[in-house]
Scaffold this active site. Structure first.
Site, short mmCIF file in Angstrom:
data_model
loop_
_atom_site.label_atom_id
_atom_site.label_comp_id
_atom_site.label_asym_id
_atom_site.label_seq_id
_atom_site.Cartn_x
_atom_site.Cartn_y
_atom_site.Cartn_z
N CYS A 7 0.85 -1.20 0.00
CA CYS A 7 0.00 0.00 0.00
C CYS A 7 0.88 1.24 0.00
CB CYS A 7 -0.93 0.02 1.21
SG CYS A 7 -2.38 -1.05 1.07
N ASP A 30 10.50 -5.94 -8.91
CA ASP A 30 10.81 -6.61 -7.65
C ASP A 30 12.21 -6.20 -7.18
OD1 ASP A 30 9.66 -9.47 -6.20
OD2 ASP A 30 11.72 -8.86 -5.77
N ASN A 86 1.63 -16.12 -5.27
CA ASN A 86 1.79 -16.91 -4.06
C ASN A 86 0.67 -16.54 -3.09
OD1 ASN A 86 4.19 -18.10 -5.00
ND2 ASN A 86 5.39 -16.33 -4.33
N HIS A 97 -0.16 -8.36 0.77
CA HIS A 97 -0.95 -7.53 -0.15
C HIS A 97 -0.86 -8.25 -1.48
CE1 HIS A 97 -2.06 -3.28 -1.78
NE2 HIS A 97 -2.02 -4.09 -2.83
N HIS A 99 -0.26 -9.77 -4.89
CA HIS A 99 0.62 -9.31 -5.95
C HIS A 99 0.86 -10.45 -6.93
CE1 HIS A 99 2.94 -10.75 -2.49
NE2 HIS A 99 3.81 -11.26 -3.35
P1 5GP Z 1 5.92 -13.17 -2.07
O1 5GP Z 1 6.88 -14.15 -1.47
O2 5GP Z 1 5.07 -12.48 -1.01
O3 5GP Z 1 5.09 -13.76 -3.19
O4 5GP Z 1 6.80 -12.06 -2.78
C1 5GP Z 1 7.14 -10.84 -2.23
C2 5GP Z 1 8.10 -10.18 -3.18
O5 5GP Z 1 8.20 -8.82 -2.83
C3 5GP Z 1 9.52 -10.75 -3.14
O6 5GP Z 1 9.88 -11.23 -4.44
C4 5GP Z 1 10.38 -9.59 -2.69
O7 5GP Z 1 11.64 -9.53 -3.32
C5 5GP Z 1 9.52 -8.39 -3.02
N1 5GP Z 1 9.71 -7.25 -2.14
C6 5GP Z 1 9.72 -7.26 -0.79
N2 5GP Z 1 9.90 -6.03 -0.29
C7 5GP Z 1 9.99 -5.20 -1.38
C8 5GP Z 1 10.19 -3.78 -1.51
O8 5GP Z 1 10.30 -3.03 -0.55
N3 5GP Z 1 10.25 -3.30 -2.78
C9 5GP Z 1 10.12 -4.09 -3.88
N4 5GP Z 1 10.18 -3.51 -5.07
N5 5GP Z 1 9.92 -5.43 -3.79
C10 5GP Z 1 9.87 -5.97 -2.55
ZN ZN Z 2 -1.80 -3.26 1.23
#
Ligand code: 5GP
Ligand code: ZN
Length: 116
Positions: A7, A30, A86, A97, A99
């Site tokens: 957010c 990412d 995921n 959140h 994605h």
């Molecule tokens: P999940 O495991 O929740 O599917 O993926 C979360 C993704 O968010 C990860 O690939 C991680 O590298 C990315 N991520 C986490 N924190 C940040 C951030 O502050 N900025 C950006 N651009 N990506 C983030």
């Molecule tokens: Zn959110």
């Protein structure tokens, strides 16, 4: 959601490498890419995960998938890509959140999952 990382990114409170935004959807690189192209496409409005969506979320879910192809093409993966959402503990969702990961690049991303 005041304290939600994505957010804050969608609001611009935390910087990101934005690649797209409209009224409903926001997309950015990412921070820790798993492939040469690794984008995250999110709804602007907080939705925790695919496990919490309602009928009202259907249009924005469609938008997320619709922009994935455009963004992959524009950002270095014109010949296909993979979308990963995921979800929850079993899906190893780390950011609460919703994605969509859009991954790709010049080379095939490989098999979907290692078989157990
Ligand atoms: P999940 O495991 O929740 O599917 O993926 C979360 C993704 O968010 C990860 O690939 C991680 O590298 C990315 N991520 C986490 N924190 C940040 C951030 O502050 N900025 C950006 N651009 N990506 C983030
Ligand atoms: Zn959110």
């Amino acid at each position: 959601m005041d304290n939600c990382l994505f957010c804050k990114i969608a609001r611009g409170d935390i910087p990101s490498r934005k690649v797209y935004e409209d009224d409903d959807v926001f997309a950015f690189h990412d921070i820790n890419p798993a492939r040469p192209v690794h984008l995250l496409v999110i709804p602007r409005r907080h939705i925790t995960s695919l496990a919490t969506v309602t009928e009202a979320d259907t249009p924005v879910l469609g938008r997320i998938l619709a922009v994935a192809n455009q963004l992959a093409t524009e950002n270095g993966s014109p010949d296909g890509f993979r979308v990963i959402i995921n979800t929850g503990r079993i899906g190893h969702q780390e950011v609460q959140h919703l994605h969509a990961h859009v991954v790709g690049g010049p080379d095939p991303v490989g098999p979907m999952l290692k078989r157990v």
